[in-house]
Design a protein around this motif. Structure first.
Motif, PDB file in Angstrom:
ATOM      1  N   ASP A  67       0.847  -1.171   0.000  1.00  0.00           N
ATOM      2  CA  ASP A  67       0.000   0.000   0.000  1.00  0.00           C
ATOM      3  C   ASP A  67       0.892   1.232   0.000  1.00  0.00           C
ATOM      4  O   ASP A  67       2.076   1.157   0.312  1.00  0.00           O
ATOM      5  CB  ASP A  67      -0.905  -0.004   1.241  1.00  0.00           C
ATOM      6  CG  ASP A  67      -2.213   0.705   0.963  1.00  0.00           C
ATOM      7  OD1 ASP A  67      -2.280   1.431  -0.046  1.00  0.00           O
ATOM      8  OD2 ASP A  67      -3.165   0.540   1.748  1.00  0.00           O
ATOM      9  N   THR A  68       0.324   2.379  -0.349  1.00  0.00           N
ATOM     10  CA  THR A  68       1.074   3.626  -0.426  1.00  0.00           C
ATOM     11  C   THR A  68       0.352   4.697   0.368  1.00  0.00           C
ATOM     12  O   THR A  68      -0.873   4.790   0.336  1.00  0.00           O
ATOM     13  CB  THR A  68       1.242   4.087  -1.885  1.00  0.00           C
ATOM     14  OG1 THR A  68       1.953   3.089  -2.614  1.00  0.00           O
ATOM     15  CG2 THR A  68       2.002   5.404  -1.962  1.00  0.00           C
ATOM     16  N   ARG A  69       1.137   5.485   1.054  1.00  0.00           N
ATOM     17  CA  ARG A  69       0.549   6.559   1.833  1.00  0.00           C
ATOM     18  C   ARG A  69       1.437   7.797   1.774  1.00  0.00           C
ATOM     19  O   ARG A  69       2.665   7.691   1.762  1.00  0.00           O
ATOM     20  CB  ARG A  69       0.368   6.142   3.291  1.00  0.00           C
ATOM     21  CG  ARG A  69      -0.345   7.205   4.116  1.00  0.00           C
ATOM     22  CD  ARG A  69      -0.531   6.780   5.539  1.00  0.00           C
ATOM     23  NE  ARG A  69      -1.177   7.843   6.302  1.00  0.00           N
ATOM     24  CZ  ARG A  69      -1.323   7.852   7.626  1.00  0.00           C
ATOM     25  NH1 ARG A  69      -0.884   6.840   8.329  1.00  0.00           N
ATOM     26  NH2 ARG A  69      -1.904   8.848   8.231  1.00  0.00           N
ATOM     27  N   LYS A 107       9.602   1.101   0.292  1.00  0.00           N
ATOM     28  CA  LYS A 107      10.302   2.239  -0.292  1.00  0.00           C
ATOM     29  C   LYS A 107       9.801   3.523   0.347  1.00  0.00           C
ATOM     30  O   LYS A 107       8.646   3.617   0.748  1.00  0.00           O
ATOM     31  CB  LYS A 107      10.085   2.304  -1.809  1.00  0.00           C
ATOM     32  CG  LYS A 107      10.684   1.134  -2.577  1.00  0.00           C
ATOM     33  CD  LYS A 107      10.452   1.296  -4.064  1.00  0.00           C
ATOM     34  CE  LYS A 107      11.053   0.129  -4.847  1.00  0.00           C
ATOM     35  NZ  LYS A 107      10.802   0.268  -6.302  1.00  0.00           N
ATOM     36  N   ILE A 108      10.678   4.504   0.406  1.00  0.00           N
ATOM     37  CA  ILE A 108      10.316   5.807   0.947  1.00  0.00           C
ATOM     38  C   ILE A 108      10.956   6.878   0.091  1.00  0.00           C
ATOM     39  O   ILE A 108      12.125   6.767  -0.284  1.00  0.00           O
ATOM     40  CB  ILE A 108      10.737   5.935   2.428  1.00  0.00           C
ATOM     41  CG1 ILE A 108      10.336   7.288   2.989  1.00  0.00           C
ATOM     42  CG2 ILE A 108      12.222   5.721   2.601  1.00  0.00           C
ATOM     43  CD1 ILE A 108      10.519   7.382   4.492  1.00  0.00           C
ATOM     44  N   ASP A 109      10.174   7.886  -0.281  1.00  0.00           N
ATOM     45  CA  ASP A 109      10.658   8.982  -1.108  1.00  0.00           C
ATOM     46  C   ASP A 109      10.242  10.305  -0.486  1.00  0.00           C
ATOM     47  O   ASP A 109       9.172  10.411   0.123  1.00  0.00           O
ATOM     48  CB  ASP A 109      10.083   8.899  -2.535  1.00  0.00           C
ATOM     49  CG  ASP A 109      10.564   7.667  -3.280  1.00  0.00           C
ATOM     50  OD1 ASP A 109      11.775   7.569  -3.520  1.00  0.00           O
ATOM     51  OD2 ASP A 109       9.726   6.813  -3.610  1.00  0.00           O
ATOM     52  N   LEU A 122       6.460  10.054   0.821  1.00  0.00           N
ATOM     53  CA  LEU A 122       5.675   9.050   0.104  1.00  0.00           C
ATOM     54  C   LEU A 122       6.240   7.684   0.480  1.00  0.00           C
ATOM     55  O   LEU A 122       7.389   7.369   0.155  1.00  0.00           O
ATOM     56  CB  LEU A 122       5.766   9.275  -1.403  1.00  0.00           C
ATOM     57  CG  LEU A 122       4.908   8.353  -2.273  1.00  0.00           C
ATOM     58  CD1 LEU A 122       3.440   8.699  -2.108  1.00  0.00           C
ATOM     59  CD2 LEU A 122       5.303   8.476  -3.737  1.00  0.00           C
ATOM     60  N   VAL A 123       5.442   6.875   1.174  1.00  0.00           N
ATOM     61  CA  VAL A 123       5.909   5.588   1.692  1.00  0.00           C
ATOM     62  C   VAL A 123       5.085   4.468   1.070  1.00  0.00           C
ATOM     63  O   VAL A 123       3.845   4.504   1.096  1.00  0.00           O
ATOM     64  CB  VAL A 123       5.805   5.528   3.228  1.00  0.00           C
ATOM     65  CG1 VAL A 123       6.380   4.215   3.741  1.00  0.00           C
ATOM     66  CG2 VAL A 123       6.529   6.704   3.871  1.00  0.00           C
TER      67      VAL A 123
END
Length: 516
Positions: free
Chosen positions: A219-221, A246-248, A265-266
């Motif tokens: 999932d993305t949050r 991943k983390i941006d 953005l994780v």
């Protein structure tokens, strides 16, 4: 990442204004659609959401668009941008973002641009339907010994009416002792202990080992931070990610100080997203502030005070019990450090005022964040004579160059839970010790004393730094009236007097915790 820049070809009618909307960027990072709108000056905006049909509305005050009236966008859930003028807001430009099935949106405002992040419905599902049941249920206590993990998960599913599918690879036994926790915390703890995680799909919880979790099930949050810089937060939480997580950092603008952002953005498994959300919530808090008052006081020494003033004795003579120095005097720098209560500080200042041998050089006030260094500098500017010879005429040209002789103080505070303040203090004192050179062309020789220490005080207590003694040589020339003014022979009726004056510099530092 594909970026499309749209610049006007068909312009809508203009209005009189000082700000121009010049261009629009639309792009996508992961599942999030981002729109950046640029202006040529500071933007003032309002925004709101309308649901029927779904659209995000932005009003730019005192602005004129240099944009097409319709901008097609093929980046779901954003379909197009419409540019026009609201009828009820004169001298304003309205940009409408037509969207479908969004979870929400965020707005990042900068001086001459705004960036809108549009989140589709399937992103940021922090609490799916089945998880909400566990989150809102009453607290429970679990005490299980060597229990089959599949049976434990089935028990939780039956008790809270969960739709759950357990992978065949989920096996083993677990011992649990949890007291007064939410069912969600119990569920997550059991899965973490067993090396498992879950994904939610169409209202069904799928439990499987971490090794079987694929990126497609992640999932993305987007996390919007209020106080932390996103780059610093990324470094702090990157070790919490699963192997495929991943983390941006979403950078939208560059400031003079460098890149800064408040958006993370994780992409990770749902259990990790919740863990990261909890950690960020604890980290993203305003730092306490400390007000620092400093007094730089110079006191002339008498012949009996060649080694400096014994401030403890002075306070005892005034009826105040003075604290012992926290750090013994060091011969090369002759500094002593002690703490004073407000009553002791008042007594000390009264002694200085009564004796009339002291003067306040400076009384600066600064405020700084916890763990940030405050720098206080006072000093004297000394003109230094320089003589140059004009090559063509041979004439002397006299100029003066200013030399700054500083007294600086660096203070880094840290606040404990019981409101004590621990400060790292670095006083640095530079002074002129003598002048060297031929008459009329003397140059100053300076010395510098510096020390670093840590000391803990209560809010409002004062730290004293003493023992900073200097010696000044004062040269005065006297003469016999009339006779001393005779050319050449007058020097016989003049005399020079050199007087040495010693003084001690006292630095008082008083910190106060500022209320939030």
């Amino acid at each position: 990442m594909m970026i499309t820049r749209l610049i006007a070809f068909l312009l809508i009618p203009s209005i009189t204004t000082g700000v121009t909307l010049t261009s629009v960027d639309t792009y996508k990072i992961k599942d999030v659609t981002l729109v950046t709108i640029y202006g040529d000056d500071t933007l003032q905006i309002d925004n709101f959401y309308l649901s029927n049909p779904p659209r995000i509305v932005f009003d730019f005050y005192n602005a004129v668009p240099k944009l097409p009236s319709v901008i097609p966008v093929n980046l779901p859930p954003l379909t197009r941008l419409r540019v026009g003028y609201p009828t009820i807001k004169p001298n304003a430009t309205r940009i409408v973002m037509d969207v479908t099935n969004i979870q929400g949106y965020s707005v990042l405002e900068r001086d001459t641009s705004i960036t809108v992040g549009v989140v589709p419905l399937h992103v940021e599902k922090l609490y799916p339907k089945e998880i909400t049941k566990l989150r809102k249920a009453p607290l429970i206590t679990l005490d299980l010994t060597n229990a089959d993990i599949r049976n434990v998960l089935k028990m939780l599913a039956d008790r809270y009416n969960l739709n759950i599918v357990i992978s065949e690879a989920v096996t083993g036994f677990i011992t649990v002792h949890l007291k007064k926790v939410t069912p969600l915390e119990a569920f997550q703890s059991i899965l973490q202990a067993a090396g498992c995680t879950f994904v939610e799909s169409e209202g069904i919880l799928i439990v499987k080992p971490l090794a079987e979790t694929h990126t497609i099930e992640m999932d993305t949050r987007i996390f919007k931070l209020e106080y932390l810089d996103a780059t610093d937060a990324k470094e702090s939480i990157k070790n919490l990610l699963s192997p495929n997580g991943k983390i941006d950092v979403l950078y939208h603008t560059y400031t003079k100080e460098g890149k800064r952002s408040d958006l993370l953005l994780v992409t990770d498994i749902p259990t990790n997203l919740e863990k990261i959300a909890r950690v960020l919530k604890e980290m993203d808090k305003p730092l306490p502030q400390v007000s620092i008052e400093a007094k730089f006081i110079e006191t002339r020494l008498t012949k009996d005070e060649a080694m400096g003033i014994d401030w403890s004795m002075r306070l005892r003579m005034a009826g105040v019990t003075a604290p012992l120095p926290l750090i013994p005097a060091m011969h090369w720098e002759e500094m002593t450090i002690a703490t004073l209560s407000p009553a002791e500080l008042t007594a000390l200042l009264e002694i200085l005022q009564r004796e009339g041998r002291s003067r306040l050089l400076s009384n600066p006030h600064v405020a700084t964040l916890e763990n940030q260094t405050a720098v206080i500098t006072v000093g004297t500017t000394v003109p230094i004579r320089q003589v140059m010879i004009e090559p063509t005429t041979g004439r002397e040209i006299v100029t003066y160059v200013e030399r700054y002789i500083p007294i600086s103080l660096k203070v880094t505070p840290r606040i404990s839970e019981d409101k004590y303040i621990t400060m790292t203090i670095t006083p640095s004192v530079e002074e002129i010790v003598e002048w060297r050179g031929p008459p009329g062309e003397e140059r100053p020789v300076t010395s510098k004393r510096e020390a670093t220490t840590q000391i803990t005080v209560r809010d409002g207590e004062t730290i004293t730094i003493g023992g900073l003694i200097k010696e000044d040589r004062i040269k005065t020339t006297g003469k016999i009236p009339i006779l001393g003014d005779i050319p050449i022979l007058g020097r016989l009726f003049c005399y020079d007097k050199v007087e040495k004056k010693r003084s001690e510099l006292l630095i008082l530092i008083t910190p106060h915790i500022l209320s939030r």
